[in-house]
Design a protein around this motif. Structure first.
Motif, PDB file in Angstrom:
ATOM      1  N   ALA A 196       0.866  -1.177   0.000  1.00  0.00           N
ATOM      2  CA  ALA A 196       0.000   0.000   0.000  1.00  0.00           C
ATOM      3  C   ALA A 196       0.906   1.231   0.000  1.00  0.00           C
ATOM      4  O   ALA A 196       2.137   1.131   0.074  1.00  0.00           O
ATOM      5  CB  ALA A 196      -0.938   0.005   1.202  1.00  0.00           C
ATOM      6  N   LEU A 198       1.488   4.735   2.094  1.00  0.00           N
ATOM      7  CA  LEU A 198       1.174   5.482   3.309  1.00  0.00           C
ATOM      8  C   LEU A 198       1.165   6.962   2.949  1.00  0.00           C
ATOM      9  O   LEU A 198       2.206   7.544   2.655  1.00  0.00           O
ATOM     10  CB  LEU A 198       2.197   5.192   4.403  1.00  0.00           C
ATOM     11  CG  LEU A 198       1.929   5.847   5.756  1.00  0.00           C
ATOM     12  CD1 LEU A 198       0.654   5.271   6.383  1.00  0.00           C
ATOM     13  CD2 LEU A 198       3.113   5.650   6.705  1.00  0.00           C
ATOM     14  N   LYS A 207      -2.957   7.797   6.296  1.00  0.00           N
ATOM     15  CA  LYS A 207      -3.913   6.862   5.710  1.00  0.00           C
ATOM     16  C   LYS A 207      -3.205   5.882   4.783  1.00  0.00           C
ATOM     17  O   LYS A 207      -2.243   6.221   4.107  1.00  0.00           O
ATOM     18  CB  LYS A 207      -4.980   7.643   4.930  1.00  0.00           C
ATOM     19  CG  LYS A 207      -6.076   6.795   4.330  1.00  0.00           C
ATOM     20  CD  LYS A 207      -7.077   7.672   3.597  1.00  0.00           C
ATOM     21  CE  LYS A 207      -8.174   6.848   2.947  1.00  0.00           C
ATOM     22  NZ  LYS A 207      -9.135   7.710   2.210  1.00  0.00           N
ATOM     23  N   LEU A 208      -3.740   4.633   4.738  1.00  0.00           N
ATOM     24  CA  LEU A 208      -3.269   3.649   3.771  1.00  0.00           C
ATOM     25  C   LEU A 208      -4.058   3.821   2.478  1.00  0.00           C
ATOM     26  O   LEU A 208      -5.285   3.642   2.458  1.00  0.00           O
ATOM     27  CB  LEU A 208      -3.459   2.228   4.303  1.00  0.00           C
ATOM     28  CG  LEU A 208      -2.472   1.748   5.372  1.00  0.00           C
ATOM     29  CD1 LEU A 208      -2.822   0.331   5.811  1.00  0.00           C
ATOM     30  CD2 LEU A 208      -1.037   1.803   4.872  1.00  0.00           C
ATOM     31  N   VAL A 211      -4.784   0.525  -1.665  1.00  0.00           N
ATOM     32  CA  VAL A 211      -4.806  -0.841  -1.133  1.00  0.00           C
ATOM     33  C   VAL A 211      -5.424  -1.759  -2.186  1.00  0.00           C
ATOM     34  O   VAL A 211      -6.517  -1.484  -2.698  1.00  0.00           O
ATOM     35  CB  VAL A 211      -5.596  -0.902   0.183  1.00  0.00           C
ATOM     36  CG1 VAL A 211      -5.684  -2.338   0.686  1.00  0.00           C
ATOM     37  CG2 VAL A 211      -4.949   0.001   1.232  1.00  0.00           C
ATOM     38  N   TRP A 217      -5.601  -6.649   4.707  1.00  0.00           N
ATOM     39  CA  TRP A 217      -5.241  -5.677   5.726  1.00  0.00           C
ATOM     40  C   TRP A 217      -6.267  -5.715   6.853  1.00  0.00           C
ATOM     41  O   TRP A 217      -7.469  -5.833   6.608  1.00  0.00           O
ATOM     42  CB  TRP A 217      -5.178  -4.271   5.142  1.00  0.00           C
ATOM     43  CG  TRP A 217      -3.978  -4.008   4.283  1.00  0.00           C
ATOM     44  CD1 TRP A 217      -3.905  -4.070   2.930  1.00  0.00           C
ATOM     45  CD2 TRP A 217      -2.678  -3.628   4.727  1.00  0.00           C
ATOM     46  NE1 TRP A 217      -2.649  -3.757   2.488  1.00  0.00           N
ATOM     47  CE2 TRP A 217      -1.866  -3.475   3.583  1.00  0.00           C
ATOM     48  CE3 TRP A 217      -2.109  -3.404   5.970  1.00  0.00           C
ATOM     49  CZ2 TRP A 217      -0.529  -3.112   3.653  1.00  0.00           C
ATOM     50  CZ3 TRP A 217      -0.776  -3.033   6.045  1.00  0.00           C
ATOM     51  CH2 TRP A 217       0.001  -2.892   4.893  1.00  0.00           C
ATOM     52  N   VAL A 223       3.107  -2.437  10.226  1.00  0.00           N
ATOM     53  CA  VAL A 223       3.437  -1.799   8.955  1.00  0.00           C
ATOM     54  C   VAL A 223       4.925  -1.470   8.931  1.00  0.00           C
ATOM     55  O   VAL A 223       5.460  -0.877   9.876  1.00  0.00           O
ATOM     56  CB  VAL A 223       2.606  -0.515   8.744  1.00  0.00           C
ATOM     57  CG1 VAL A 223       2.938   0.123   7.395  1.00  0.00           C
ATOM     58  CG2 VAL A 223       1.119  -0.830   8.843  1.00  0.00           C
ATOM     59  N   VAL A 241      -1.728  -0.864  12.079  1.00  0.00           N
ATOM     60  CA  VAL A 241      -2.955  -0.461  11.394  1.00  0.00           C
ATOM     61  C   VAL A 241      -4.083  -0.275  12.415  1.00  0.00           C
ATOM     62  O   VAL A 241      -4.253  -1.099  13.331  1.00  0.00           O
ATOM     63  CB  VAL A 241      -3.355  -1.515  10.349  1.00  0.00           C
ATOM     64  CG1 VAL A 241      -4.692  -1.157   9.710  1.00  0.00           C
ATOM     65  CG2 VAL A 241      -2.269  -1.633   9.286  1.00  0.00           C
ATOM     66  N   ARG A 250      -5.944   3.307   8.696  1.00  0.00           N
ATOM     67  CA  ARG A 250      -4.917   4.280   9.031  1.00  0.00           C
ATOM     68  C   ARG A 250      -3.825   3.596   9.842  1.00  0.00           C
ATOM     69  O   ARG A 250      -3.964   2.429  10.233  1.00  0.00           O
ATOM     70  CB  ARG A 250      -5.513   5.465   9.805  1.00  0.00           C
ATOM     71  CG  ARG A 250      -6.436   6.336   8.948  1.00  0.00           C
ATOM     72  CD  ARG A 250      -6.919   7.560   9.700  1.00  0.00           C
ATOM     73  NE  ARG A 250      -7.684   8.445   8.835  1.00  0.00           N
ATOM     74  CZ  ARG A 250      -7.155   9.406   8.082  1.00  0.00           C
ATOM     75  NH1 ARG A 250      -5.842   9.624   8.118  1.00  0.00           N
ATOM     76  NH2 ARG A 250      -7.894  10.165   7.315  1.00  0.00           N
ATOM     77  N   VAL A 251      -2.749   4.318  10.087  1.00  0.00           N
ATOM     78  CA  VAL A 251      -1.601   3.743  10.780  1.00  0.00           C
ATOM     79  C   VAL A 251      -1.288   4.594  12.006  1.00  0.00           C
ATOM     80  O   VAL A 251      -1.095   5.813  11.895  1.00  0.00           O
ATOM     81  CB  VAL A 251      -0.363   3.672   9.858  1.00  0.00           C
ATOM     82  CG1 VAL A 251       0.849   3.140  10.643  1.00  0.00           C
ATOM     83  CG2 VAL A 251      -0.641   2.781   8.661  1.00  0.00           C
TER      84      VAL A 251
END
Length: 290
Positions: A196, A198, A207-208, A211, A217, A223, A241, A250-251
């Motif tokens: 993905a 980032l 945000k990812l 994808v 995920w 990540v 995540v 999101r991360v």
């Protein structure tokens, strides 16, 4: 008749006296026997104690000797096990040395370029927040070109990647943080290696994006950088995540767990095209027969 009664009374009198004498004798003898029984054990103990002490010394020495043999036997077995373990470690070390030499030789034969791996060298730096810079989320470092810093170098904290160098000076440099709107890096899941991008959006949790459909995920995935973009090395820890307010992926950045103060720069050389790479042979042209 009267004389006979008097003789009987006299005999009875002497019998009673004799009985009292015998009773007194037995009473005295019984008391002396009790005293003798009480005093006899104490006397025997006083006599036997030194003898028992003398006789117990060989027995105790024999017990100590037996326990000593047991301890020596146990120590011998433990020493034997340790020698076997040491031998295994030596064999493992020898195998490691052989494999290390083989890998080194294979790298030479195949001309493997190991410069794209994350170098062990680290450049320590003092980080300060930048409030009036051109980016919403950026930092300034007190190291620059003189210390070997280059544009694109990843910047790490003890809790993971925080960003990469975008501007560089003689003794200072600017770091673009992962949460900035202009930040885009290639990432992957550590467990299932789904890819993905980032993308920062000026929020604490980037945000990812992009994808792939069906990629597994899920919240809690670790990540890391994938290295697919050639700008950052693979394997740098970023975060985990989480689900956003709208359910998007999101991360949660690991570097947000503590205030950033001291960081380090890894002098990683990005994979880029050189002028020699651009000097390609022109494609062959074919002419149709007239």
């Amino acid at each position: 008749m009267a004389l006979s009664n008097r003789d009987d009374d006299g005999l009875t009198h002497w019998v009673l006296i004799l009985a009292f004498i015998v009773a007194g004798f037995f009473l005295v003898v019984t008391r002396d026997s009790a005293r003798l029984r009480v005093s006899t054990p104490s006397t025997l103990d006083n006599i036997n104690s030194p003898a028992i002490a003398v006789l117990s010394k060989p027995v105790r020495s024999l017990e100590n000797l037996i326990f000593g043999f047991r301890d020596r036997a146990r120590a011998f077995e433990e020493n034997k096990a340790l020698r076997a373990e040491l031998q295994q470690l030596r064999e493992s070390q020898a195998l490691y040395d052989v494999m290390r030499m083989k890998v080194s030789r294979y790298e030479q034969i195949l001309a493997v370029n190991t410069k794209t791996d994350l170098p062990l060298k680290k450049i320590g730096a003092r980080a300060v927040s930048e409030s009036d810079g051109p980016f919403v989320r950026s930092m300034l470092l007190n190291v620059g070109r003189e210390q070997g810093v280059m544009i694109g170098n990843p910047v790490m904290s003890a809790d993971g990647l925080i960003g990469h160098i975008i501007n560089i000076g003689k003794t200072s440099s600017r770091v673009l943080l992962l949460g900035d709107l202009n930040s885009r890096i290639s990432v992957m899941a550590r467990d299932h290696e789904s890819r993905a991008i980032l993308a920062g959006d000026n929020l604490p949790q980037p945000k990812l994006s992009f994808v792939a459909e069906g990629a597994p995920w899920a919240a809690g995935d670790v990540v890391i950088t994938s290295g697919d973009d050639g700008m950052l090395p693979r394997g740098l820890f970023i975060g985990e995540v989480v689900r956003g307010e709208r359910g998007e992926l999101r991360v949660q950045l690991g570097s947000d767990s503590q205030a950033l103060d001291w960081v380090w720069v890894s002098p990683f050389v990005p994979i880029t095209l050189t002028e020699d790479d651009l000097e390609l042979d022109p494609p062959a042209t074919t002419t149709e027969p007239g």
